[in-house]
Design a protein around this motif. Structure first.
Motif, PDB file in Angstrom:
ATOM      1  N   ALA A  81       0.819  -1.221   0.000  1.00 15.81           N
ATOM      2  CA  ALA A  81       0.000   0.000   0.000  1.00 15.81           C
ATOM      3  C   ALA A  81       0.845   1.261   0.000  1.00 15.81           C
ATOM      4  O   ALA A  81       0.429   2.288  -0.532  1.00 15.81           O
ATOM      5  CB  ALA A  81      -0.933  -0.003   1.210  1.00 15.81           C
ATOM      6  N   GLY A  82       2.034   1.206   0.601  1.00 18.10           N
ATOM      7  CA  GLY A  82       2.903   2.370   0.651  1.00 18.10           C
ATOM      8  C   GLY A  82       2.879   3.070   1.988  1.00 18.10           C
ATOM      9  O   GLY A  82       1.908   2.973   2.753  1.00 18.10           O
ATOM     10  N   ARG A  83       3.962   3.785   2.285  1.00 23.07           N
ATOM     11  CA  ARG A  83       4.103   4.458   3.579  1.00 23.07           C
ATOM     12  C   ARG A  83       3.094   5.599   3.722  1.00 23.07           C
ATOM     13  O   ARG A  83       2.441   5.749   4.754  1.00 23.07           O
ATOM     14  CB  ARG A  83       5.502   5.053   3.743  1.00 23.07           C
ATOM     15  N   ARG A  84       2.988   6.410   2.682  1.00 24.07           N
ATOM     16  CA  ARG A  84       2.126   7.591   2.740  1.00 24.07           C
ATOM     17  C   ARG A  84       0.667   7.189   2.924  1.00 24.07           C
ATOM     18  O   ARG A  84      -0.048   7.776   3.754  1.00 24.07           O
ATOM     19  CB  ARG A  84       2.298   8.405   1.456  1.00 24.07           C
ATOM     20  N   THR A  85       0.216   6.208   2.177  1.00 31.21           N
ATOM     21  CA  THR A  85      -1.176   5.758   2.258  1.00 31.21           C
ATOM     22  C   THR A  85      -1.517   5.236   3.641  1.00 31.21           C
ATOM     23  O   THR A  85      -2.549   5.600   4.225  1.00 31.21           O
ATOM     24  CB  THR A  85      -1.440   4.667   1.210  1.00 31.21           C
ATOM     25  N   LEU A  86      -0.659   4.373   4.193  1.00 38.73           N
ATOM     26  CA  LEU A  86      -0.932   3.806   5.513  1.00 38.73           C
ATOM     27  C   LEU A  86      -0.886   4.866   6.604  1.00 38.73           C
ATOM     28  O   LEU A  86      -1.654   4.818   7.566  1.00 38.73           O
ATOM     29  CB  LEU A  86       0.075   2.692   5.821  1.00 38.73           C
ATOM     30  N   THR A  87       0.017   5.839   6.461  1.00 39.96           N
ATOM     31  CA  THR A  87       0.081   6.921   7.450  1.00 39.96           C
ATOM     32  C   THR A  87      -1.186   7.763   7.412  1.00 39.96           C
ATOM     33  O   THR A  87      -1.737   8.138   8.457  1.00 39.96           O
ATOM     34  CB  THR A  87       1.314   7.809   7.200  1.00 39.96           C
ATOM     35  N   LEU A  88      -1.675   8.064   6.209  1.00 43.72           N
ATOM     36  CA  LEU A  88      -2.917   8.836   6.082  1.00 43.72           C
ATOM     37  C   LEU A  88      -4.105   8.084   6.670  1.00 43.72           C
ATOM     38  O   LEU A  88      -4.921   8.664   7.404  1.00 43.72           O
ATOM     39  CB  LEU A  88      -3.185   9.154   4.602  1.00 43.72           C
TER      40      LEU A  88
END
Length: 476
Positions: free
Chosen positions: A317-324
């Motif tokens: 999913a990616g770092r940015r997506t999971l953080t959001l």
């Protein structure tokens, strides 16, 4: 650091503090089950003072030692650096396990200080090492394993801290002393691990040793592509002056990366997660749970399970997506938790709303905001500024941890049931910042990630030429 939450079982240590300080009678505490022991006595101010120091000294040790991460990591290498600092954990464990042999408050405070110093170093060295040895496709998953180890230790300490196990009047020093045990195990296993090939090649110029390290990590293969990437990064590093913490803070070249890194760590600590961990038992009691300690262990179980979920998802999913997703979900949960606590006396079923919000809050935290800040700093910076950046980010993390731990009781007393609205506002701000400013690092080399920020700096006229870029580098 596996007994990070031993404070949940703090009554025994407080009683021993009181007897050591002469404000409680010297007698066995055998009457507490009938409610006639010392646990109903008002806590003496001197006990409160020393107990507060026992809590805060851990974070203070972490703040101080986080500045030394780069120095220790570069001194003899990442692996030898981790081996050296393990001595601190063993010393801390011995101080705390022998707490009853002298003055408990002095021994515990000393042990907690040394352990905090150790954790400040290890929380920087471990992500640095993992980030440098991990293949690009699995860099996120391997980086998240660091957080998985932490939350597993928290869960283990919560279970061992139950009164019928080690969280009692007789065995609490052993519970605290066990925090040094993982360092002993790590000292036995670390010599089997290869040194970081990026450290060997870029920092030390040891090409053959770097090749051998790559083969130990990946098996027999042609390391030419990896070595070529390191060669290009080494050339970029050599164009730059030595990047100390002071240089990193002043340099415009790294300002965007540094701002993102520090905000990621602030979002982790100022999200309110430590308020949940530190005071979850009291929150469950307020919500009407009859056995809050077991509900707290339930939080620890979810903490561990959803960190495993993050391990599986972070490279997909990616770092940015999971953080959001994590920050946005925590914001909603903080609002729901506030509604549940405010209307608890009006509607009894609101206790379920509060508890559900706590559990979901932890789940969303471990999906992204918990593990990602620890390893994304290593991804945002090249080999030259990486140690200084990790040190500064670690200091920010430990400082905000200390501030929340010390101020939350006062904020709670001031705001009452509305305390988590403050965290909801902060979480909303961090969500917006992540959406606008945090780039995706999944599937990118360190060189490509650095190029993303350099491209952002070149939007103003007159800065597109390579010569200008090189000039900026040399000034840094």
């Amino acid at each position: 650091s596996t007994v990070f939450l031993y404070l949940l079982q703090g009554q025994q240590t407080k009683q021993h503090y009181g007897r050591s300080l002469g404000v409680l009678p010297e007698e066995p505490l055998l009457l507490s089950e009938n409610g006639t022991g010392t646990e109903k006595q008002e806590v003496h101010p001197s006990v409160v003072m020393y107990w507060s120091l026992s809590v805060s000294i851990f974070s203070i040790g972490g703040v101080v030692s986080s500045f030394l991460v780069g120095f220790v990591g570069d001194l003899r290498g990442r692996v030898k650096g981790m081996l050296m600092v393990n001595v601190l954990a063993v010393i801390a464990g011995l101080l705390m396990v022998m707490a009853k042999m002298w003055k408990p408050h002095v021994m515990v405070i000393a042990g907690r200080c040394v352990m905090g110093f150790y954790c400040g170093l290890s929380s920087g060295l471990v992500p640095m090492y993992i980030g440098e040895i991990a293949p690009m496709a699995y860099r996120g998953s391997l980086g998240t394993l660091h957080q998985l180890a932490i939350v597993s230790g928290i869960l283990l300490s919560q279970v061992l801290g139950l009164e019928f196990l080690l969280g009692n009047d007789y065995y609490w020093p052993l519970l605290l002393g066990l925090s040094g045990a993982p360092a002993v195990l790590q000292s036995l296993l670390l010599p089997l691990c290869p040194e970081s090939p990026r450290y060997l090649y870029i920092k030390r110029g040891m090409v053959e040793e770097a090749k051998n390290s790559l083969r130990r990590l990946k098996g027999e293969y042609d390391p030419s592509a990896d070595l070529e990437e390191m060669r290009r990064e080494k050339e970029e590093v050599e164009k730059e002056a030595q990047v100390s913490i002071a240089v990193l803070v002043r340099s415009s070249l790294y300002r965007q990366q540094l701002f993102v890194a520090l905000m990621m760590h602030l979002s982790q600590q100022l999200s309110g997660i430590n308020a949940i961990f530190y005071y979850s038992t009291a929150i469950f009691e307020r919500a009407g749970v009859t056995q809050p300690v077991y509900a707290t262990i339930g939080v620890g179980v979810l903490n561990t399970v959803f960190t495993m979920v993050s391990v599986a998802l972070v490279d997909r999913a990616g770092r940015r997506t999971l953080t959001l997703i994590g920050l946005g979900g925590m914001c909603i949960c903080a609002v729901a938790m506030t509604v549940g606590l405010v209307y608890l006396k009006v509607y009894s079923w609101m206790s379920y709303v509060s508890m559900s919000a706590i559990f979901l809050f932890v789940c969303f935290f471990e999906i992204g905001p918990g593990p990602i800040p620890w390893f994304i700093v290593a991804e945002l910076f090249s080999q030259g500024p990486r140690p200084a950046a990790i040190a500064l980010a670690g200091c920010t993390n430990w400082t905000s941890n200390f501030i929340i731990g010390m101020t939350f009781p006062y904020i709670e007393a001031l705001c009452g049931s509305y305390v988590f609205i403050l965290f909801a506002v902060l979480l909303f701000g961090f969500t917006v910042f992540t959406y606008l400013r945090v780039p995706e690092t999944k599937g990118k080399t360190f060189e490509e990630i650095a190029a993303v920020f350099k491209k952002g700096m070149k939007q103003t006229p007159g800065t597109r030429k390579t010569g200008t870029e090189t000039g900026t580098d040399s000034q840094a």
